[in-house]
Each structure stands twice: as C-alpha cells, then as structure tokens.
Design a protein around this motif. Structure first.
Motif, PDB file in Angstrom:
ATOM      1  N   VAL A 112      43.502   4.744 119.673  1.00  0.00           N
ATOM      2  CA  VAL A 112      43.117   5.248 118.345  1.00  0.00           C
ATOM      3  C   VAL A 112      44.120   6.288 117.874  1.00  0.00           C
ATOM      4  O   VAL A 112      44.564   6.276 116.723  1.00  0.00           O
ATOM      5  CB  VAL A 112      41.681   5.819 118.373  1.00  0.00           C
ATOM      6  CG1 VAL A 112      41.381   6.624 117.118  1.00  0.00           C
ATOM      7  CG2 VAL A 112      40.667   4.697 118.545  1.00  0.00           C
ATOM      8  N   TRP A 113      44.505   7.205 118.764  1.00  0.00           N
ATOM      9  CA  TRP A 113      45.473   8.242 118.393  1.00  0.00           C
ATOM     10  C   TRP A 113      46.782   7.589 117.951  1.00  0.00           C
ATOM     11  O   TRP A 113      47.387   7.989 116.963  1.00  0.00           O
ATOM     12  CB  TRP A 113      45.743   9.183 119.574  1.00  0.00           C
ATOM     13  CG  TRP A 113      46.709  10.264 119.209  1.00  0.00           C
ATOM     14  CD1 TRP A 113      46.408  11.479 118.674  1.00  0.00           C
ATOM     15  CD2 TRP A 113      48.144  10.208 119.300  1.00  0.00           C
ATOM     16  NE1 TRP A 113      47.566  12.182 118.433  1.00  0.00           N
ATOM     17  CE2 TRP A 113      48.641  11.428 118.809  1.00  0.00           C
ATOM     18  CE3 TRP A 113      49.037   9.252 119.750  1.00  0.00           C
ATOM     19  CZ2 TRP A 113      50.005  11.712 118.769  1.00  0.00           C
ATOM     20  CZ3 TRP A 113      50.396   9.537 119.701  1.00  0.00           C
ATOM     21  CH2 TRP A 113      50.861  10.757 119.217  1.00  0.00           C
ATOM     22  N   LEU A 114      47.209   6.572 118.676  1.00  0.00           N
ATOM     23  CA  LEU A 114      48.479   5.918 118.385  1.00  0.00           C
ATOM     24  C   LEU A 114      48.454   5.183 117.047  1.00  0.00           C
ATOM     25  O   LEU A 114      49.435   5.169 116.319  1.00  0.00           O
ATOM     26  CB  LEU A 114      48.799   4.939 119.519  1.00  0.00           C
ATOM     27  CG  LEU A 114      50.193   4.346 119.590  1.00  0.00           C
ATOM     28  CD1 LEU A 114      51.232   5.432 119.819  1.00  0.00           C
ATOM     29  CD2 LEU A 114      50.258   3.324 120.712  1.00  0.00           C
ATOM     30  N   GLN A 115      47.318   4.593 116.692  1.00  0.00           N
ATOM     31  CA  GLN A 115      47.235   3.743 115.503  1.00  0.00           C
ATOM     32  C   GLN A 115      46.884   4.479 114.214  1.00  0.00           C
ATOM     33  O   GLN A 115      47.168   3.978 113.130  1.00  0.00           O
ATOM     34  CB  GLN A 115      46.192   2.653 115.718  1.00  0.00           C
ATOM     35  CG  GLN A 115      46.620   1.605 116.703  1.00  0.00           C
ATOM     36  CD  GLN A 115      45.611   0.482 116.785  1.00  0.00           C
ATOM     37  OE1 GLN A 115      44.412   0.701 116.739  1.00  0.00           O
ATOM     38  NE2 GLN A 115      46.113  -0.733 116.898  1.00  0.00           N
ATOM     39  N   ASN A 116      46.239   5.638 114.317  1.00  0.00           N
ATOM     40  CA  ASN A 116      45.759   6.322 113.112  1.00  0.00           C
ATOM     41  C   ASN A 116      46.788   7.275 112.525  1.00  0.00           C
ATOM     42  O   ASN A 116      47.609   7.826 113.253  1.00  0.00           O
ATOM     43  CB  ASN A 116      44.463   7.066 113.415  1.00  0.00           C
ATOM     44  CG  ASN A 116      43.299   6.113 113.566  1.00  0.00           C
ATOM     45  OD1 ASN A 116      43.216   5.115 112.864  1.00  0.00           O
ATOM     46  ND2 ASN A 116      42.409   6.423 114.486  1.00  0.00           N
ATOM     47  N   PRO A 117      46.735   7.478 111.210  1.00  0.00           N
ATOM     48  CA  PRO A 117      47.662   8.418 110.566  1.00  0.00           C
ATOM     49  C   PRO A 117      47.389   9.858 111.005  1.00  0.00           C
ATOM     50  O   PRO A 117      46.257  10.191 111.335  1.00  0.00           O
ATOM     51  CB  PRO A 117      47.384   8.246 109.072  1.00  0.00           C
ATOM     52  CG  PRO A 117      46.133   7.476 108.949  1.00  0.00           C
ATOM     53  CD  PRO A 117      45.836   6.838 110.262  1.00  0.00           C
ATOM     54  N   HIS A 118      48.449  10.668 111.000  1.00  0.00           N
ATOM     55  CA  HIS A 118      48.350  12.074 111.389  1.00  0.00           C
ATOM     56  C   HIS A 118      49.001  12.946 110.330  1.00  0.00           C
ATOM     57  O   HIS A 118      49.981  12.542 109.708  1.00  0.00           O
ATOM     58  CB  HIS A 118      49.034  12.304 112.739  1.00  0.00           C
ATOM     59  CG  HIS A 118      48.340  11.594 113.859  1.00  0.00           C
ATOM     60  ND1 HIS A 118      47.202  12.068 114.428  1.00  0.00           N
ATOM     61  CD2 HIS A 118      48.627  10.424 114.490  1.00  0.00           C
ATOM     62  CE1 HIS A 118      46.806  11.233 115.374  1.00  0.00           C
ATOM     63  NE2 HIS A 118      47.657  10.220 115.417  1.00  0.00           N
ATOM     64  N   GLN A 119      48.470  14.135 110.176  1.00  0.00           N
ATOM     65  CA  GLN A 119      48.997  15.052 109.178  1.00  0.00           C
ATOM     66  C   GLN A 119      49.993  16.050 109.755  1.00  0.00           C
ATOM     67  O   GLN A 119      50.513  16.880 109.037  1.00  0.00           O
ATOM     68  CB  GLN A 119      47.837  15.809 108.501  1.00  0.00           C
ATOM     69  CG  GLN A 119      46.933  14.905 107.684  1.00  0.00           C
ATOM     70  CD  GLN A 119      47.696  14.055 106.683  1.00  0.00           C
ATOM     71  OE1 GLN A 119      48.560  14.536 105.967  1.00  0.00           O
ATOM     72  NE2 GLN A 119      47.390  12.761 106.661  1.00  0.00           N
ATOM     73  N   GLY A 120      50.248  15.979 111.044  1.00  0.00           N
ATOM     74  CA  GLY A 120      51.230  16.873 111.649  1.00  0.00           C
ATOM     75  C   GLY A 120      52.588  16.722 110.986  1.00  0.00           C
ATOM     76  O   GLY A 120      52.902  15.690 110.388  1.00  0.00           O
TER      77      GLY A 120
END
Length: 166
Positions: A105-113
C-alpha cells in the motif's frame, strides 16, 4: 572486481568495476528474484521492462527464459544496478512493515513528502529510470535510519516495535 584509480584535483578517488564473470554470477539469481517481486507487486510486462531499463521485449523474454532455466546470462551493469535498487526497496519494505500488504500500500499510494510531491513511490520506480529507483531506495534507507526528510509529516518514525526480522 577490479579497482580502478584515477587522479582528481583533490584526493585520489577509487572506483570498483564489475567484471563480466561477476555480472554473470549474479545476473540469473537477481533476475529470478526480481520476477518474484514483480509478481508480488502485480507489475505488468511493460512496467517490468521499464524498471529493467527498456530492453527490447524479445531481449526481456530471452533474459527471463535464461534466468528461469539457470542458463548463462550476463546482464548490463545498468540493469544490475536497477535490480539491486529494487531488491533494496523490497528488503526495506519488509523491515519497515510487519505486514507485506502495508508495504505494498505504501509503495502504490501517492505521498505528499517533498521527494514524491503527490506521486506514488512505485511510479518513481517504474517511470523514473535508474534515478527513480535509487531515489525510492535512498528514501526508505533514510526512513529505516530514522530520518524522514522534509515534508514527510504523514509518517511516524520507526520504533523498536516496528522492526521485523525476516
């Protein structure tokens, strides 16, 4: 490996070169491991080819066939570096997330960092070339070391209870 040294305006720098027999020794196992990771991440053939550095489709299938059969195979250094990055990402996710599904999930989802700016880390791996793969790997390595960088407010530092030995 052969050590190559050359003078620079400052101190003497040394780089290691990887000989063809060393590349041949690690190529098959690296490619087989990549296939298993790519299967787990549900990557398309197109994504796999992009991650490997855009070899021709027939070259990709030849590599996979040789690796699967344990036949002699010597991948280009660029491809081996990409594979090393993917294996490092996979290992870091296994260390950071006790549940493999959470790492996925972490790998596939967008991040705001700051690094990702709304994109998913997987998109960096697939579309970012060698630099994208290594960026995600360095990000995860820093996270494992407790440094999340700027703009990563949505992540909690890893504590002792979060470390999983695989």
């Amino acid at each position: 490996m052969q050590l190559v040294q050359f003078p620079h305006s400052g101190p003497l720098y040394a780089f290691q070169t990887i000989q063809k027999d060393d590349r041949a020794r690690v190529s098959g196992p690296s490619l087989r491991t990549f296939k298993n990771i790519a299967d787990e991440w549900s990557l398309s053939e197109r994504d796999r080819i992009a991650i490997l550095g855009e070899p021709g489709r027939s070259t990709y299938h030849l590599w996979m066939k040789k690796a699967g059969e344990g036949a002699a195979l010597s991948l280009p250094l660029d491809t081996l570096l990409r594979l090393s990055g993917v294996l490092g990402i996979y290992k870091s996710l296994a260390i950071l997330f006790s549940d493999p599904a959470q790492g996925h999930v972490w790998l596939q989802n967008p991040h705001q960092g700051t690094v990702f700016n709304g994109a998913s880390p997987l998109s960096f791996v697939i579309d970012g070339g060698q630099d994208g793969i290594l960026t995600v790997r360095r990000y995860l390595d820093a996270w494992r070391g407790g440094d999340m960088g700027h703009g990563a407010d949505d992540f909690e530092p890893v504590g002792e209870d979060d470390v999983v030995f695989v």
